[in-house]
Design an enzyme around this catalytic site. Structure first.
Site, mmCIF file in Angstrom:
data_model
loop_
_atom_site.group_PDB
_atom_site.id
_atom_site.type_symbol
_atom_site.label_atom_id
_atom_site.label_comp_id
_atom_site.label_asym_id
_atom_site.label_seq_id
_atom_site.Cartn_x
_atom_site.Cartn_y
_atom_site.Cartn_z
ATOM 1 N N HIS A 275 0.908 -1.350 -0.003
ATOM 2 C CA HIS A 275 -0.056 0.073 -0.092
ATOM 3 C C HIS A 275 0.963 1.181 -0.040
ATOM 4 O O HIS A 275 1.577 1.571 -0.978
ATOM 5 C CB HIS A 275 -0.861 -0.268 1.093
ATOM 6 C CG HIS A 275 -2.055 0.804 1.261
ATOM 7 N ND1 HIS A 275 -2.382 1.607 0.219
ATOM 8 C CD2 HIS A 275 -2.829 1.360 2.292
ATOM 9 C CE1 HIS A 275 -3.403 2.546 0.482
ATOM 10 N NE2 HIS A 275 -3.651 2.215 1.732
ATOM 11 N N HIS A 314 -2.639 -2.492 -9.812
ATOM 12 C CA HIS A 314 -3.508 -1.515 -8.787
ATOM 13 C C HIS A 314 -4.778 -2.646 -8.792
ATOM 14 O O HIS A 314 -5.259 -3.146 -9.689
ATOM 15 C CB HIS A 314 -3.859 -0.171 -9.268
ATOM 16 C CG HIS A 314 -4.358 0.548 -8.209
ATOM 17 N ND1 HIS A 314 -5.697 0.573 -7.666
ATOM 18 C CD2 HIS A 314 -3.690 1.255 -7.378
ATOM 19 C CE1 HIS A 314 -5.869 1.345 -6.820
ATOM 20 N NE2 HIS A 314 -4.783 1.922 -6.439
ATOM 21 N N ASP A 370 2.701 5.395 -7.117
ATOM 22 C CA ASP A 370 3.858 5.072 -6.424
ATOM 23 C C ASP A 370 5.215 5.231 -7.422
ATOM 24 O O ASP A 370 6.388 5.167 -6.829
ATOM 25 C CB ASP A 370 3.942 4.073 -5.205
ATOM 26 C CG ASP A 370 2.992 4.490 -4.187
ATOM 27 O OD1 ASP A 370 3.061 5.796 -3.881
ATOM 28 O OD2 ASP A 370 2.500 3.664 -3.637
HETATM 29 N N1 ACO Z 1 4.522 -7.296 -10.308
HETATM 30 C C1 ACO Z 1 4.558 -8.385 -11.126
HETATM 31 N N2 ACO Z 1 3.418 -9.051 -11.183
HETATM 32 C C2 ACO Z 1 2.168 -8.554 -10.486
HETATM 33 C C3 ACO Z 1 2.387 -7.229 -9.913
HETATM 34 C C4 ACO Z 1 3.562 -6.472 -9.923
HETATM 35 N N3 ACO Z 1 3.657 -5.235 -9.444
HETATM 36 N N4 ACO Z 1 1.110 -6.876 -9.546
HETATM 37 C C5 ACO Z 1 0.632 -8.039 -9.724
HETATM 38 N N5 ACO Z 1 1.061 -8.865 -10.680
HETATM 39 C C6 ACO Z 1 0.613 -10.124 -11.154
HETATM 40 C C7 ACO Z 1 0.283 -11.183 -10.018
HETATM 41 O O1 ACO Z 1 1.470 -11.956 -9.900
HETATM 42 C C8 ACO Z 1 -0.963 -11.775 -10.449
HETATM 43 O O2 ACO Z 1 -0.528 -12.786 -11.423
HETATM 44 P P1 ACO Z 1 -1.433 -14.160 -11.527
HETATM 45 O O3 ACO Z 1 -2.478 -13.995 -12.012
HETATM 46 O O4 ACO Z 1 -0.432 -14.890 -12.613
HETATM 47 O O5 ACO Z 1 -1.049 -14.762 -10.248
HETATM 48 C C9 ACO Z 1 -1.824 -10.910 -11.129
HETATM 49 O O6 ACO Z 1 -0.709 -9.708 -11.727
HETATM 50 C C10 ACO Z 1 -2.889 -10.201 -10.277
HETATM 51 O O7 ACO Z 1 -2.194 -9.794 -9.272
HETATM 52 P P2 ACO Z 1 -2.931 -9.606 -7.567
HETATM 53 O O8 ACO Z 1 -2.022 -9.607 -6.639
HETATM 54 O O9 ACO Z 1 -4.122 -10.703 -7.745
HETATM 55 O O10 ACO Z 1 -3.777 -8.239 -7.889
HETATM 56 P P3 ACO Z 1 -4.294 -7.275 -6.669
HETATM 57 O O11 ACO Z 1 -5.229 -6.705 -7.034
HETATM 58 O O12 ACO Z 1 -4.500 -8.194 -5.364
HETATM 59 O O13 ACO Z 1 -3.009 -6.550 -6.044
HETATM 60 C C11 ACO Z 1 -1.449 -4.884 -5.895
HETATM 61 C C12 ACO Z 1 -2.923 -5.291 -6.349
HETATM 62 C C13 ACO Z 1 -1.319 -5.209 -4.426
HETATM 63 C C14 ACO Z 1 -1.440 -3.235 -5.932
HETATM 64 C C15 ACO Z 1 -0.280 -5.404 -6.743
HETATM 65 O O14 ACO Z 1 -0.580 -5.230 -7.954
HETATM 66 C C16 ACO Z 1 0.956 -5.076 -6.337
HETATM 67 O O15 ACO Z 1 1.644 -6.035 -5.328
HETATM 68 N N6 ACO Z 1 1.733 -4.166 -6.742
HETATM 69 C C17 ACO Z 1 2.953 -3.814 -6.412
HETATM 70 C C18 ACO Z 1 3.045 -2.991 -5.009
HETATM 71 C C19 ACO Z 1 2.675 -1.626 -5.356
HETATM 72 O O16 ACO Z 1 2.864 -0.812 -6.258
HETATM 73 N N7 ACO Z 1 1.498 -1.186 -4.570
HETATM 74 C C20 ACO Z 1 1.042 0.079 -4.510
HETATM 75 C C21 ACO Z 1 -0.304 0.254 -4.782
HETATM 76 S S1 ACO Z 1 -1.090 1.797 -4.929
HETATM 77 C C22 ACO Z 1 -1.215 2.396 -3.712
HETATM 78 O O17 ACO Z 1 -1.620 1.546 -2.472
HETATM 79 C C23 ACO Z 1 -1.146 3.892 -3.352
#
Ligand code: ACO
Length: 430
Positions: A275, A314, A370
């Site tokens: 987050h 996201h 971010d």
């Molecule tokens: N890098 C690589 N792969 C990713 C990323 C990433 N940043 N984000 C998601 N994926 C992949 C997952 O591995 C998953 O793949 P799969 O379907 O083969 O298993 C798919 O994309 C879906 O990912 P989820 O984790 O199910 O998506 P969710 O909606 O739960 O997560 C989140 C969203 C937490 C923001 C995620 O994209 C992430 O971890 N991003 C990196 C951290 C980040 O930048 N957070 C800031 C968010 S913005 C904020 O809070 C202000």
């Protein structure tokens, strides 16, 4: 009166329970069904009724809200109906905070009054300062920030009267006024430098920069481009509807805990790397990658599940995060003042490769707010540990707006999800 979002035509959902052959008709309102309507679906009269299973609230609306609107597929973000790009271009953070909290743009006199109230509450009790002095020199500023917010609850015991609108109003002024002071004190503490008291001749963001960086000068004069950049970053981070920390604020607040304890909980939720801690992780990731040439190998590792491309993806946006677009442009203006950060090259290369890579395209993973904010913060000399704190300062207005909306919503009660119990049935100790 501004136009409000119209509810969709009323309809209903017909459900047949194959266990019993019974039919049910469940009303659809605002493109949703009420989860409680599922409870009438039972096999036997004394059954609890059907539950909706939704780990991580992927498809559950926990409230009705009039604060922030996001269309994740189209990349739209509105505060009280106004597009984020217009607010970032034309407003100050305090104007936007007022809008988020009270629903309308302030008039000139309302803004003056609001600014004055916030300004009157920038100082913290000397004992708060002493409390902060108790932390170790290397304490993470977000840990100090979270703890100090909770400690404020002991200084303002009347804040417990959360159902009294006047009491709530006062705590809102206090929290918006004090968070920059607490954040700056946490930073100065980590350097062992004397705390700089608020300078109330300065604007909200100028004053924060003064408390962060002033040394011996009689008056701190921040660069106007950097002040504007911070103002824009504050506006972009002010609210984001039912995210993890806003949901925490509402959830803690639903037990009628005071706003300091609720905000401490929300800030703790923000601290996590998925987050508000993500901007800190982006910088660490760029450090780890080191040079532009290492980008393809790093992307390959992400695709193999060995790490995440921080600042990408996201839960709601399945398109370019509109805040990331504004920040990217802002980054260039900041770098003209501060000089270009060599990490920008790595970030641009990461973005370029990821945006055309099938893995990221298929999963609709785009840069989020971010991805670039950390580079701006770093150029402005903020240490990486301060990044989540910088996020928390403006998010306070969003948390308080969400909290107030929850408390005044007659449909809300103490937040208490259900579970699907899959453990052992009753058994006797032998
Ligand atoms: N890098 C690589 N792969 C990713 C990323 C990433 N940043 N984000 C998601 N994926 C992949 C997952 O591995 C998953 O793949 P799969 O379907 O083969 O298993 C798919 O994309 C879906 O990912 P989820 O984790 O199910 O998506 P969710 O909606 O739960 O997560 C989140 C969203 C937490 C923001 C995620 O994209 C992430 O971890 N991003 C990196 C951290 C980040 O930048 N957070 C800031 C968010 S913005 C904020 O809070 C202000």
């Amino acid at each position: 009166m501004p136009e409000t979002k119209q509810s969709s035509p009323a309809g209903s959902l017909k459900i047949t329970d194959t266990r019993t052959g019974k039919n049910y008709e469940i009303p659809i309102e605002n493109e949703s069904i009420r989860a409680m309507d599922l409870r009438q679906i039972k096999v036997k009269d004394d059954d609890f009724g059907l539950l909706a299973y939704d780990p991580a609230f992927m498809n559950t609306a926990s409230c009705k809200s009039k604060i922030t609107y996001i269309d994740g597929d189209k990349g739209i973000l509105l505060y009280r109906g106004y597009p984020i790009a217009q607010l970032a271009e034309k407003c100050s953070y305090l104007q936007v905070a007022y809008l988020i909290l009270f629903g309308e743009m302030p008039t000139k006199s309302e803004l003056e009054e609001w600014t004055e109230h916030v300004r009157l509450h920038t100082y913290v009790h000397e004992n708060v300062k002493r409390l902060m002095e108790g932390f170790r020199y290397d304490a993470h500023p977000m840990g100090i920030f979270v703890s100090t917010l909770a400690a404020l609850s002991t200084f303002y015991p009347e804040a417990r009267k959360v159902l009294d609108p006047e009491v709530r109003q006062k705590q809102i002024w206090r929290l918006i006024g004090k968070v920059p002071t607490i954040a700056a004190f946490a930073y100065r503490h980590s350097l062992g430098m004397p705390y700089v008291y608020p300078d109330n001749d300065l604007s909200y963001t100028e004053n924060f920069l003064s408390m962060m960086y002033r040394v011996a000068e009689a008056k701190y004069k921040p660069n106007p481009i950097l002040t504007k950049a911070l103002e824009v970053l504050y506006i972009l981070h002010a609210d984001h509807e039912q995210n993890c920390s806003a949901n925490t604020m509402r959830s803690i607040g639903s037990s009628q805990s005071d706003p300091y304890c609720s905000a401490a909980g929300a800030a703790a939720a923000l601290y996590g790397p998925l987050h508000g801690g993500a901007n800190e992780q982006v910088l660490r990731m760029l450090d780890e990658i080191g040079t532009k040439d290492n980008v393809p190998a790093f992307i390959k590792e992400c695709k193999e599940g060995k790490g995440r491309l921080m600042g990408f993806g996201h839960r709601v946006y399945k398109n370019y995060d509109p805040r990331a677009k504004i920040i990217k442009e802002m980054a260039y203006q900041v770098f003209e003042v501060t000089g270009k950060d060599p990490k920008l090259e790595i970030a641009l290369e990461l973005e370029r490769i990821a945006l055309q890579d099938d893995y990221f395209v298929k999963r609709k993973l785009y840069p989020n707010v971010d991805f670039y904010s950390g580079l701006i913060y770093k150029a402005m000399r903020f240490p990486v540990e301060m990044f989540p704190v910088l996020f928390a300062i403006p998010r306070m207005s969003g948390w308080l707006a969400q909290w107030q909306e929850m408390l005044t919503d007659s449909e809300q009660k103490i937040a208490r999800p259900r579970q699907l119990y899959l453990g052992s049935q009753h058994r006797e100790l032998k």
